[in-house]
Design an enzyme around this catalytic site. Structure first.
Site, short mmCIF file in Angstrom:
data_model
loop_
_atom_site.label_atom_id
_atom_site.label_comp_id
_atom_site.label_asym_id
_atom_site.label_seq_id
_atom_site.Cartn_x
_atom_site.Cartn_y
_atom_site.Cartn_z
CD GLU A 1 10.21 13.81 10.03
OE1 GLU A 1 9.03 13.17 10.94
OE2 GLU A 1 11.75 12.61 9.39
CB CYS B 1 14.06 9.48 7.97
SG CYS B 1 14.51 8.07 6.90
CE LYS C 1 -1.57 3.24 1.86
NZ LYS C 1 -1.56 4.51 1.51
P1 NAD Z 1 2.99 9.98 7.04
O1 NAD Z 1 3.25 8.70 8.25
O2 NAD Z 1 1.74 10.49 6.60
O3 NAD Z 1 1.77 8.57 5.77
C1 NAD Z 1 2.51 7.04 5.67
C2 NAD Z 1 2.19 6.19 5.21
O4 NAD Z 1 0.77 5.84 6.08
C3 NAD Z 1 0.91 6.67 3.45
O5 NAD Z 1 0.98 5.34 3.68
C4 NAD Z 1 -0.05 6.34 4.41
O6 NAD Z 1 -0.51 6.10 3.31
C5 NAD Z 1 -0.40 5.89 5.89
N1 NAD Z 1 -1.02 6.69 7.23
C6 NAD Z 1 -0.92 7.84 6.86
N2 NAD Z 1 -1.74 8.40 7.92
C7 NAD Z 1 -2.95 7.40 8.28
C8 NAD Z 1 -3.53 6.66 9.73
N3 NAD Z 1 -3.97 7.88 10.34
N4 NAD Z 1 -3.80 5.80 9.75
C9 NAD Z 1 -3.31 4.83 8.66
N5 NAD Z 1 -2.34 4.95 7.62
C10 NAD Z 1 -1.91 6.18 7.83
O7 NAD Z 1 4.00 10.00 6.62
P2 NAD Z 1 4.65 10.63 4.71
O8 NAD Z 1 3.87 12.37 4.86
O9 NAD Z 1 3.94 10.05 3.57
O10 NAD Z 1 5.88 10.45 5.11
C11 NAD Z 1 7.26 11.15 5.49
C12 NAD Z 1 7.26 10.46 7.18
O11 NAD Z 1 7.97 9.45 7.09
C13 NAD Z 1 8.39 11.75 7.76
O12 NAD Z 1 8.11 11.40 9.82
C14 NAD Z 1 10.03 10.52 7.58
O13 NAD Z 1 10.43 10.80 8.65
C15 NAD Z 1 9.01 9.32 7.35
N6 NAD Z 1 9.95 8.19 6.95
C16 NAD Z 1 10.51 7.57 8.09
C17 NAD Z 1 11.85 6.41 7.21
C18 NAD Z 1 12.58 6.02 8.20
O14 NAD Z 1 13.36 4.73 8.08
N7 NAD Z 1 12.50 5.53 9.70
C19 NAD Z 1 12.36 6.66 6.31
C20 NAD Z 1 11.38 7.20 5.06
C21 NAD Z 1 10.60 8.63 5.59
#
Ligand code: NAD
Length: 499
Positions: free
Chosen positions: A398, A297, A189
């Site tokens: 962040e 990240c 997903k």
């Molecule tokens: P996000 O948490 O908004 O979304 C990530 C995924 O979760 C998406 O597929 C989204 O559809 C789903 N999602 C969003 N809200 C949700 C909810 N309430 N319930 C269930 N699913 C939900 O993250 P983003 O904005 O897409 O990505 C950026 C974030 O990801 C930053 O915080 C970044 O640091 C983190 N990140 C971490 C790593 C790591 O390796 N630790 C790597 C890349 C990105």
């Protein structure tokens, strides 16, 4: 014709409607919601993405469950052949995926190509799964008279992966190759903001001819995720995204009896000591803070100058910031690309305003940046705040934007205390030419990925991707042997024979 015009008249063929890939067929989601996929540099709508309904998720998981028994019975070496073919397909499609990725995400083409390469690296590593499956397994003869004992690794069933917007091609490939190489079937997903790259990866999967149901794609948002987390036929979940959602995924999946690895957000500091080679450190740090518009990240956005190096560091950083070009990732020479959405830009602008309110000095303000050629892009110019202290919100949360926060420390002790002050533990870098300082840093900084004179310490595919504290919930990490562990269960067999 300028390079900008060339890029604009040669877009890759993109679908108008993003589809799910279920049981070997491309089908549109039938959920209630349809979102646009928007180019963040131009504001142009690239496609629309219908969300999967609960019934679509059920159908996807059912197909993956149905495919599992035959797939796990497929010899590990034969499964690996599909991965060799997938590597070749992805190699061939690298440029096509990069072009789509830059359009849907905004990052530079160079960064897009690099990220796909890092994704393919994981396909290459996972093709070695038959060898890695031996790890933690083995036989001991005669554990008792006439009795032998062995441990073997076995697949578990259907795994799901939920991925974020900032690496649309690489992060799905942190999971897909390992899950299927170890004999599981897999449901992806991707982020609803950037579903095109994942669709192109699934087209490569289709071209390879994986049996129907082995790899499945469902598009959607939070409801789709929750349907997967609660589904009785999903055995485990890999997640990457923000910390609040990572925590939710970890808790919900665990409450439904699944194994889970959830990578969350980050707040990464870089420390520069008096012995550092500044001329090398500064471009590295600028690349880390502003690359991908800070939407990594592993971005180090708080820069701590230790002792007497601060003034030179500050001057060199400001000179480098002066040279930065903001623009469309498709255009040559672009350094800082747009933020993913207008909301994202507003959120970052709000964090800058709050930092000033809390006492930081705004030395360079990129908030009013407007690109003359792309008035509808979500651009923000590089921004520098000075006098940042750990008590400020911007030093703890962040930013995920092109903002550099300058801070001072008297000595390395104080600097390490600052690095460890946040709830996160994803990454941190130190710039030093003293081995003893680097060693202390590695031992005392509570982060999963440490860079020594390296601004973005992204682990290769054959190492796990680190992360601690609020940056990771779970036990075994993504990539490499950790991935093989996550996607398999160890079974003990003790045997004896009477004839
Ligand atoms: P996000 O948490 O908004 O979304 C990530 C995924 O979760 C998406 O597929 C989204 O559809 C789903 N999602 C969003 N809200 C949700 C909810 N309430 N319930 C269930 N699913 C939900 O993250 P983003 O904005 O897409 O990505 C950026 C974030 O990801 C930053 O915080 C970044 O640091 C983190 N990140 C971490 C790593 C790591 O390796 N630790 C790597 C890349 C990105």
């Amino acid at each position: 014709m300028t390079s900008r015009q060339e890029h604009q008249v040669e877009p890759p063929a993109l679908p108008d409607t993003v589809r799910n890939y279920v049981d070997g067929e491309w089908v549109a989601g039938e959920g209630d919601r349809v979102d646009p996929v928007v180019n963040p540099a131009t504001g142009a709508e690239l496609a629309s993405v219908p969300y999967a309904s609960a019934a679509d998720v059920d159908a996807a998981v059912a197909a993956a469950r149905e495919a599992f028994d035959d797939w796990r019975a497929t010899p590990a070496v034969d499964r690996a052949q599909y991965l060799f073919d997938l590597k070749a397909e992805l190699d061939d499609r690298q440029e096509e995926i990069a072009q789509a990725l830059t359009r849907e995400h905004g990052k530079t083409l160079e960064e897009a190509r690099g990220e796909i390469r890092r994704g393919i690296e994981n396909v290459e590593v996972a093709a070695g799964a038959p060898n890695m499956l031996r790890e933690g397994s083995g036989v001991v003869e005669d554990v008792a008279p006439g009795m032998d004992e062995s441990a073997i690794r076995q697949p578990l069933g259907v795994f799901a992966a939920i991925t974020p917007f900032n690496f649309p091609a690489m992060i799905p490939l942190w999971f897909l190759p390992y899950a299927v190489a170890t004999g599981n079937t897999f449901v992806l997903k991707p982020s609803e903001k950037v579903p095109l790259s994942a669709g192109l990866i699934l087209e490569a999967v289709e071209a390879v001819g994986f049996p129907d149901g082995v790899v499945t794609l469902v598009n959607g948002g939070a409801d789709t995720v929750d349907a997967l987390l609660e589904h009785e036929d999903i055995v485990g979940v890999s997640f990457v995204g923000s910390t609040p959602v990572a925590r939710h995924v970890y808790e919900t999946a665990a409450a439904h009896g699944k194994r889970v690895q959830a990578q969350g957000g980050a707040k990464n500091y870089v420390v520069v000591t008096e012995s550092a080679a500044l001329e090398e450190a500064v471009p590295n740090i600028v690349g880390s803070v502003y690359g991908n518009a800070g939407q990594r990240c592993l971005a180090n956005d708080v820069v701590v100058g230790v002792g007497d190096c601060y003034d030179d560091l500050r001057a060199d950083l400001l000179d480098a910031v002066d040279e930065i070009t903001v623009g469309n990732g498709l255009d040559e020479g672009t350094d800082v690309t747009p933020l993913i959405t207008p909301d994202s830009r507003d959120r970052v602008a709000g964090m800058i305003a709050d930092a000033v309110e809390e006492g930081a000095d705004l030395v360079v303000d990129g908030r009013d940046f407007e690109h003359p050629d792309y008035p509808d892009g979500n651009f923000m110019g590089p921004t520098v705040l000075e006098g940042v202290t750990t008590g400020m919100t911007i030093a703890q949360e962040e930013v995920f934007g092109p903002v550099l926060c300058l801070a001072r420390a008297e000595d390395l002790d104080e600097a390490i205390g600052m690095v460890n002050s946040t709830e996160y533990g994803n990454a941190s870098s130190v710039f030093t030419e003293r081995g003893a300082e680097a060693r202390r840093y590695r031992r005392e900084v509570d982060a999963g990925n440490i860079g020594v004179n390296v601004g973005v310490c992204a682990p290769m595919g054959f190492f796990h991707f680190g992360g601690r504290k609020g940056s990771f919930f779970g036990d075994t990490h993504a990539q490499g042997e950790d991935a093989v562990h996550f996607y398999t269960e160890k079974t003990i067999e003790i045997e004896r024979w009477y004839s």
